[in-house]
Design a protein around this motif. Structure first.
Motif, PDB file in Angstrom:
ATOM      1  N   TYR A  18     -17.340  28.763 -17.578  1.00  0.00           N
ATOM      2  CA  TYR A  18     -17.532  28.798 -19.034  1.00  0.00           C
ATOM      3  C   TYR A  18     -16.779  27.619 -19.625  1.00  0.00           C
ATOM      4  O   TYR A  18     -15.592  27.435 -19.368  1.00  0.00           O
ATOM      5  N   LEU A  19     -17.458  26.821 -20.416  1.00  0.00           N
ATOM      6  CA  LEU A  19     -16.856  25.674 -21.090  1.00  0.00           C
ATOM      7  C   LEU A  19     -16.483  26.081 -22.507  1.00  0.00           C
ATOM      8  O   LEU A  19     -17.360  26.307 -23.348  1.00  0.00           O
ATOM      9  N   VAL A  20     -15.195  26.201 -22.772  1.00  0.00           N
ATOM     10  CA  VAL A  20     -14.695  26.529 -24.110  1.00  0.00           C
ATOM     11  C   VAL A  20     -14.499  25.227 -24.867  1.00  0.00           C
ATOM     12  O   VAL A  20     -13.832  24.309 -24.380  1.00  0.00           O
ATOM     13  N   CYS A  21     -15.080  25.163 -26.050  1.00  0.00           N
ATOM     14  CA  CYS A  21     -14.933  23.982 -26.912  1.00  0.00           C
ATOM     15  C   CYS A  21     -13.933  24.331 -28.012  1.00  0.00           C
ATOM     16  O   CYS A  21     -14.264  25.054 -28.960  1.00  0.00           O
ATOM     17  N   ALA A  22     -12.729  23.848 -27.871  1.00  0.00           N
ATOM     18  CA  ALA A  22     -11.614  24.258 -28.722  1.00  0.00           C
ATOM     19  C   ALA A  22     -11.790  23.904 -30.197  1.00  0.00           C
ATOM     20  O   ALA A  22     -11.217  24.567 -31.062  1.00  0.00           O
ATOM     21  N   GLN A  23     -12.594  22.893 -30.500  1.00  0.00           N
ATOM     22  CA  GLN A  23     -12.773  22.468 -31.893  1.00  0.00           C
ATOM     23  C   GLN A  23     -14.092  22.949 -32.496  1.00  0.00           C
ATOM     24  O   GLN A  23     -14.498  22.481 -33.558  1.00  0.00           O
ATOM     25  N   ASP A  24     -14.747  23.869 -31.820  1.00  0.00           N
ATOM     26  CA  ASP A  24     -16.034  24.389 -32.288  1.00  0.00           C
ATOM     27  C   ASP A  24     -15.827  25.212 -33.555  1.00  0.00           C
ATOM     28  O   ASP A  24     -15.074  26.176 -33.561  1.00  0.00           O
ATOM     29  N   ARG A  25     -16.485  24.826 -34.638  1.00  0.00           N
ATOM     30  CA  ARG A  25     -16.377  25.573 -35.891  1.00  0.00           C
ATOM     31  C   ARG A  25     -17.506  26.586 -36.051  1.00  0.00           C
ATOM     32  O   ARG A  25     -17.494  27.393 -36.972  1.00  0.00           O
ATOM     33  N   GLY A  26     -18.496  26.542 -35.156  1.00  0.00           N
ATOM     34  CA  GLY A  26     -19.586  27.508 -35.191  1.00  0.00           C
ATOM     35  C   GLY A  26     -19.224  28.788 -34.459  1.00  0.00           C
ATOM     36  O   GLY A  26     -19.474  29.890 -34.934  1.00  0.00           O
ATOM     37  N   THR A  27     -18.639  28.640 -33.298  1.00  0.00           N
ATOM     38  CA  THR A  27     -18.149  29.768 -32.501  1.00  0.00           C
ATOM     39  C   THR A  27     -16.682  29.478 -32.210  1.00  0.00           C
ATOM     40  O   THR A  27     -16.378  28.649 -31.353  1.00  0.00           O
ATOM     41  N   PRO A  28     -15.774  30.111 -32.938  1.00  0.00           N
ATOM     42  CA  PRO A  28     -14.345  29.813 -32.778  1.00  0.00           C
ATOM     43  C   PRO A  28     -13.879  29.966 -31.324  1.00  0.00           C
ATOM     44  O   PRO A  28     -14.382  30.809 -30.574  1.00  0.00           O
ATOM     45  N   ALA A  29     -12.920  29.126 -30.951  1.00  0.00           N
ATOM     46  CA  ALA A  29     -12.417  29.111 -29.576  1.00  0.00           C
ATOM     47  C   ALA A  29     -11.924  30.487 -29.129  1.00  0.00           C
ATOM     48  O   ALA A  29     -12.138  30.873 -27.979  1.00  0.00           O
ATOM     49  N   ARG A  31     -13.084  33.375 -29.901  1.00  0.00           N
ATOM     50  CA  ARG A  31     -14.274  34.174 -29.550  1.00  0.00           C
ATOM     51  C   ARG A  31     -14.865  33.694 -28.226  1.00  0.00           C
ATOM     52  O   ARG A  31     -15.272  34.487 -27.390  1.00  0.00           O
ATOM     53  N   GLN A  32     -14.889  32.379 -28.035  1.00  0.00           N
ATOM     54  CA  GLN A  32     -15.382  31.825 -26.778  1.00  0.00           C
ATOM     55  C   GLN A  32     -14.527  32.309 -25.608  1.00  0.00           C
ATOM     56  O   GLN A  32     -15.051  32.619 -24.537  1.00  0.00           O
ATOM     57  N   ARG A  33     -13.221  32.346 -25.815  1.00  0.00           N
ATOM     58  CA  ARG A  33     -12.322  32.815 -24.746  1.00  0.00           C
ATOM     59  C   ARG A  33     -12.612  34.272 -24.398  1.00  0.00           C
ATOM     60  O   ARG A  33     -12.490  34.666 -23.238  1.00  0.00           O
ATOM     61  N   GLU A  34     -12.997  35.060 -25.387  1.00  0.00           N
ATOM     62  CA  GLU A  34     -13.385  36.447 -25.113  1.00  0.00           C
ATOM     63  C   GLU A  34     -14.646  36.474 -24.247  1.00  0.00           C
ATOM     64  O   GLU A  34     -14.722  37.232 -23.285  1.00  0.00           O
ATOM     65  N   PHE A  35     -15.640  35.652 -24.599  1.00  0.00           N
ATOM     66  CA  PHE A  35     -16.865  35.572 -23.803  1.00  0.00           C
ATOM     67  C   PHE A  35     -16.553  35.123 -22.381  1.00  0.00           C
ATOM     68  O   PHE A  35     -17.171  35.586 -21.420  1.00  0.00           O
ATOM     69  N   ALA A  36     -15.595  34.212 -22.252  1.00  0.00           N
ATOM     70  CA  ALA A  36     -15.282  33.587 -20.962  1.00  0.00           C
ATOM     71  C   ALA A  36     -14.534  34.503 -20.004  1.00  0.00           C
ATOM     72  O   ALA A  36     -14.417  34.186 -18.823  1.00  0.00           O
ATOM     73  N   ARG A  37     -14.046  35.633 -20.473  1.00  0.00           N
ATOM     74  CA  ARG A  37     -13.261  36.528 -19.604  1.00  0.00           C
ATOM     75  C   ARG A  37     -13.995  36.919 -18.336  1.00  0.00           C
ATOM     76  O   ARG A  37     -13.364  37.137 -17.299  1.00  0.00           O
ATOM     77  N   LYS A  38     -15.297  37.012 -18.388  1.00  0.00           N
ATOM     78  CA  LYS A  38     -16.073  37.423 -17.218  1.00  0.00           C
ATOM     79  C   LYS A  38     -16.387  36.266 -16.272  1.00  0.00           C
ATOM     80  O   LYS A  38     -16.851  36.487 -15.165  1.00  0.00           O
ATOM     81  N   GLY A  40     -15.888  33.179 -13.684  1.00  0.00           N
ATOM     82  CA  GLY A  40     -14.993  32.935 -12.566  1.00  0.00           C
ATOM     83  C   GLY A  40     -14.046  31.784 -12.834  1.00  0.00           C
ATOM     84  O   GLY A  40     -12.933  31.736 -12.303  1.00  0.00           O
ATOM     85  N   ARG A  41     -14.484  30.845 -13.648  1.00  0.00           N
ATOM     86  CA  ARG A  41     -13.685  29.654 -13.965  1.00  0.00           C
ATOM     87  C   ARG A  41     -13.887  29.349 -15.435  1.00  0.00           C
ATOM     88  O   ARG A  41     -15.002  29.441 -15.952  1.00  0.00           O
ATOM     89  N   VAL A  42     -12.810  28.966 -16.102  1.00  0.00           N
ATOM     90  CA  VAL A  42     -12.882  28.592 -17.511  1.00  0.00           C
ATOM     91  C   VAL A  42     -12.320  27.186 -17.653  1.00  0.00           C
ATOM     92  O   VAL A  42     -11.227  26.896 -17.158  1.00  0.00           O
ATOM     93  N   VAL A  43     -13.068  26.328 -18.311  1.00  0.00           N
ATOM     94  CA  VAL A  43     -12.637  24.960 -18.600  1.00  0.00           C
ATOM     95  C   VAL A  43     -12.610  24.829 -20.112  1.00  0.00           C
ATOM     96  O   VAL A  43     -13.569  25.204 -20.787  1.00  0.00           O
ATOM     97  N   GLU A  44     -11.523  24.311 -20.639  1.00  0.00           N
ATOM     98  CA  GLU A  44     -11.404  24.147 -22.091  1.00  0.00           C
ATOM     99  C   GLU A  44     -11.227  22.675 -22.408  1.00  0.00           C
ATOM    100  O   GLU A  44     -10.421  21.986 -21.780  1.00  0.00           O
TER     101      GLU A  44
END
Length: 66
Positions: A18-29, A31-38, A40-44
């Motif tokens: 899951y690629l978390v985009c920390a400066q995303d104003r459409g989907t706050p980071a 919230r993305q981190r919550e999605f990314a919990r499942k 296997g790897r998270v890149v921010e």
């Protein structure tokens, strides 16, 4: 009803990133981190909603590393 029940979720058997985009104003980071919990790897990265436009080399390198 035209749909069928889901028998299996591929993310449970296939490696996921899951690629978390920390400066995303459409989907706050957060919230993305919550999605990314499942995943296997998270890149921010420090990018907005369209990292493939603002940081194409970073996205390319991530994809090539998978």
């Amino acid at each position: 009803m035209t749909g069928q029940p889901v028998g299996a979720a591929a993310w449970q058997d296939v490696p996921t990133t899951y690629l978390v985009c920390a400066q995303d104003r459409g989907t706050p980071a957060e919230r993305q981190r919550e999605f990314a919990r499942k995943a296997g790897r998270v890149v921010e990265i420090e990018a907005g909603h369209h990292p493939f436009l603002s940081q194409p080399v970073v996205v390319r390198d991530l994809l090539l590393s998978l």
